[in-house]
Design an enzyme around this catalytic site. Structure first.
Site, PDB file in Angstrom:
ATOM      1  N   ILE A   1       4.370   2.494   8.042  1.00 29.80           N
ATOM      2  CA  ILE A   1       5.439   3.610   8.714  1.00 29.80           C
ATOM      3  C   ILE A   1       3.393   4.297   8.387  1.00 29.80           C
ATOM      4  O   ILE A   1       2.911   4.508   7.248  1.00 29.80           O
ATOM      5  CB  ILE A   1       5.903   4.575   7.328  1.00 29.80           C
ATOM      6  CG1 ILE A   1       6.992   3.652   7.514  1.00 29.80           C
ATOM      7  CG2 ILE A   1       6.532   5.637   7.256  1.00 29.80           C
ATOM      8  CD1 ILE A   1       8.393   3.569   6.386  1.00 29.80           C
TER       9      ILE A   1
ATOM     10  N   PRO B   1       1.265  -1.436   0.029  1.00 21.23           N
ATOM     11  CA  PRO B   1      -0.089  -0.168  -0.092  1.00 21.23           C
ATOM     12  C   PRO B   1       1.342   1.829   0.190  1.00 21.23           C
ATOM     13  O   PRO B   1       0.910   1.778   1.207  1.00 21.23           O
ATOM     14  CB  PRO B   1      -0.878   0.292   1.098  1.00 21.23           C
ATOM     15  CG  PRO B   1       0.379  -1.074   2.006  1.00 21.23           C
ATOM     16  CD  PRO B   1       0.774  -2.106   1.709  1.00 21.23           C
TER      17      PRO B   1
ATOM     18  N   ASP C   1       5.635   2.489   2.226  1.00 19.68           N
ATOM     19  CA  ASP C   1       4.164   0.955   2.686  1.00 19.68           C
ATOM     20  C   ASP C   1       4.060   1.618   4.056  1.00 19.68           C
ATOM     21  O   ASP C   1       4.109   2.231   5.074  1.00 19.68           O
ATOM     22  CB  ASP C   1       6.032   0.480   2.625  1.00 19.68           C
ATOM     23  CG  ASP C   1       4.640  -1.302   2.776  1.00 19.68           C
ATOM     24  OD1 ASP C   1       3.753  -1.137   3.922  1.00 19.68           O
ATOM     25  OD2 ASP C   1       5.315  -2.220   2.788  1.00 19.68           O
ATOM     26  N   HIS C   2       2.486   2.261   3.895  1.00 18.90           N
ATOM     27  CA  HIS C   2       1.788   2.363   5.009  1.00 18.90           C
ATOM     28  C   HIS C   2       1.505   1.200   6.283  1.00 18.90           C
ATOM     29  O   HIS C   2       0.938   1.557   6.687  1.00 18.90           O
ATOM     30  CB  HIS C   2       0.717   2.804   3.852  1.00 18.90           C
ATOM     31  CG  HIS C   2      -0.120   3.942   4.901  1.00 18.90           C
ATOM     32  ND1 HIS C   2       0.506   4.286   6.469  1.00 18.90           N
ATOM     33  CD2 HIS C   2      -1.082   4.916   4.741  1.00 18.90           C
ATOM     34  CE1 HIS C   2      -0.344   5.699   6.748  1.00 18.90           C
ATOM     35  NE2 HIS C   2      -1.104   5.374   5.774  1.00 18.90           N
ATOM     36  N   ARG C   3       1.848   0.049   5.394  1.00 19.32           N
ATOM     37  CA  ARG C   3       1.571  -0.827   6.688  1.00 19.32           C
ATOM     38  C   ARG C   3       2.289  -0.760   7.660  1.00 19.32           C
ATOM     39  O   ARG C   3       2.479  -1.269   8.643  1.00 19.32           O
ATOM     40  CB  ARG C   3       1.814  -2.484   6.211  1.00 19.32           C
ATOM     41  CG  ARG C   3       1.020  -2.459   5.080  1.00 19.32           C
ATOM     42  CD  ARG C   3       1.021  -3.923   4.537  1.00 19.32           C
ATOM     43  NE  ARG C   3       2.669  -4.429   3.370  1.00 19.32           N
ATOM     44  CZ  ARG C   3       2.725  -4.724   2.946  1.00 19.32           C
ATOM     45  NH1 ARG C   3       2.603  -5.905   3.029  1.00 19.32           N
ATOM     46  NH2 ARG C   3       3.979  -4.251   2.139  1.00 19.32           N
TER      47      ARG C   3
END
Ligand code: CAO
Length: 466
Positions: free
Chosen positions: A442, A266, A438-440
């Site tokens: 950060i 993501p 990577d929004h998972r």
């Protein structure tokens, strides 16, 4: 011709007339020392009779359904290494130990007191459990488990699921456990078809086959997955002249990686800009005094990235299942545009190198990339990547994260811009930064801080000294 050795049922206590339920090898097979030859099953436990040494199976002395007791010969092995000493009692060399635990808890000869940590040469590591194992009674070794720092020199040969953890540990022989682990199968999910629910190799194979067949249906039914309509098939020649040019090897490889990374991570891209007016003046000075190498803004970006990775360690990490692997080293990948496609060589230990050393290395590695001479080692181990399109143009873009890294910095072309100082406008050289993350791993706020800190460092290089 090597010496012939008999593989016998070892002394594991109270086992008589035990049926042979599996033949794990055939005549002519090459086996390693301790590899299971046949599986025996008593009322309460299964065990494998191991090969006493590496060699070739010359004869199988038992067939399925035969009953055998301690000391019975199951096979004849021709030794690989003719220099090996004769066998000790129970078909094992005298220096070898054996771990065994029967259903009643009586223990066979214990492991060798000082086994070599890596096991013997050529021997595979002891099997690891496929799922977290429950606590075991004192003195009991589960397959693949080690107690304290002691590593058994031989794999366990007896496994009694019911005695060790009733109802919790799947009932399968060590060989089936290894097989399942190699395929990534959780034995808890497999239904055993043999007597008393024992899981066989065929059960594991059937489970995998079923899972593969069910996967597309499950994904479609759940609405998960991409579930895309097919790629459009168009006869372009109908609309005008065309030419077909095959993709290069690098384009195919990097394309597959980019697709996976774009589909699975993501991505969010945080944009910022750095005032590099002072940096640019310093860079020009360096260029004037060091004519042997071209110093471009990229080496300053590498140093600033290292400083930001130090300050925000989550950016120097990789996802590994439910854990985050935080790296203490600073290897920076640099996207290089080559005639055959995009490649990402890695500059190692960028934290320990100065601007000039980095400039030399960057010139060398990008030349190597353009000549198509990069090795896999040149492109591995990166922590964070930089994709600089600043020499070409643009104001912003969305770089794709180079998995398993969790962030990448895109750099566009610097431009002179009027900057409001509070009293008036000043011409400042502004560098656009595009940080994909990577929004998972950060959060948006952390990414904004990381990008702002990068801009701060590039705006005042003295911060690199802190
Ligand atoms: N703003 C303004 N000018 C810049 C700049 C920036 N952000 N970055 C570099 N420049 C200037 C350099 O100073 C140099 O100017 P001079 O020739 O006047 O000294 C010129 O642009 C060319 O620089 P360069 O590209 O040769 O060197 P570099 O160190 O900036 O980059 C490399 C090296 C290998 C990264 C680059 O050549 C390259 O391949 N970039 C493409 C990366 C890419 O394709 N990314 C996309 C990935 S996604 O498809």
């Amino acid at each position: 011709m090597g010496q012939m050795h008999e593989a016998k049922v070892p002394d594991i206590g109270n086992f008589h007339d035990i049926p042979v339920i599996e033949l794990l090898v055939a005549v002519g097979d090459t086996v390693k020392a301790d590899q299971g030859l046949v599986t025996l099953e008593s009322d309460k436990a299964t065990m494998e009779v191991p090969a006493p040494l590496a060699g070739v199976v010359k004869e199988l002395k038992v067939k399925l359904g035969d009953r055998i007791s301690e000391g019975g010969v199951v096979a004849v092995i021709e030794a690989m290494d003719a220099s090996l000493p004769p066998l000790g009692e129970g078909g094992r060399r005298p220096d070898e130990g054996l771990i065994a635990q029967d259903a009643l808890g009586s223990q066979a000869p214990s492991p060798s007191p000082q086994p070599s940590p890596g096991g013997r040469g050529g021997q595979e590591p002891a099997p690891q459990p496929t799922a977290p194992l429950p606590a075991t009674p004192a003195g009991v070794e589960l397959p693949g488990a080690t107690s304290g720092s002691t590593v058994p020199s031989s794999p366990p040969v007896v496994f009694d699921a019911a005695a060790l953890a009733p109802g919790q540990v799947p009932y399968a022989s060590p060989a089936v456990r290894v097989f399942a682990r190699e395929l990534g199968v959780d034995l808890h999910k497999v239904k055993g078809s043999a007597r008393a629910g024992r899981i066989t190799k065929a059960d594991v194979q059937a489970f995998v086959k079923g899972a593969l067949q069910a996967a597309p249906i499950a994904v479609a039914a759940s609405g998960g997955g991409l579930n895309l309509i097919p790629w459009p098939k168009v006869d372009f020649g109908k609309f005008g002249e065309v030419e077909s040019r095959p993709l290069s090897r690098i384009q195919k490889l990097s394309g597959a990686n980019l697709l996976r990374n774009w589909a699975m991570i993501p991505h969010v891209t945080q944009h910022d800009e750095a005032d590099i007016t002072a940096m640019e003046a310093f860079r020009k000075q360096l260029g004037a005094t060091h004519k042997d190498v071209k110093v471009t803004p990229l080496v300053f970006l590498i140093k600033a990235a290292v400083a930001a990775l130090r300050k925000y360690p989550a950016f120097n990490s990789s996802l590994d299942g439910d854990s985050l692997i935080l790296k203490k080293y600073f290897h920076i990948g640099i996207a290089v545009d080559t005639p055959s496609g995009l490649v990402v060589p890695v500059i190692r230990d960028a934290d320990r190198k100065g601007l000039l050393e980095l400039s030399h290395e960057l010139a060398a590695i990008s030349a190597k990339a353009r000549e198509g001479k990069l090795t896999p080692a040149d492109m591995s181990g990166g922590c964070f990547s930089i994709s600089s399109l600043g020499g070409i143009g643009g104001t912003a873009f969305t770089p794709i994260i180079n998995a398993p890294e969790v962030a990448i910095l895109g750099v566009s072309k610097s431009r002179m811009q009027p900057l409001w100082t509070g009293e008036g406008f000043e011409p400042r050289l502004m560098l656009p930064l595009s940080l994909s993350y990577d929004h998972r791993v950060i959060d948006g706020a952390a990414a904004a801080r990381f990008a702002a800190y990068l801009a701060q460092v590039l705006g005042d290089l003295r911060l690199l000294l802190l």
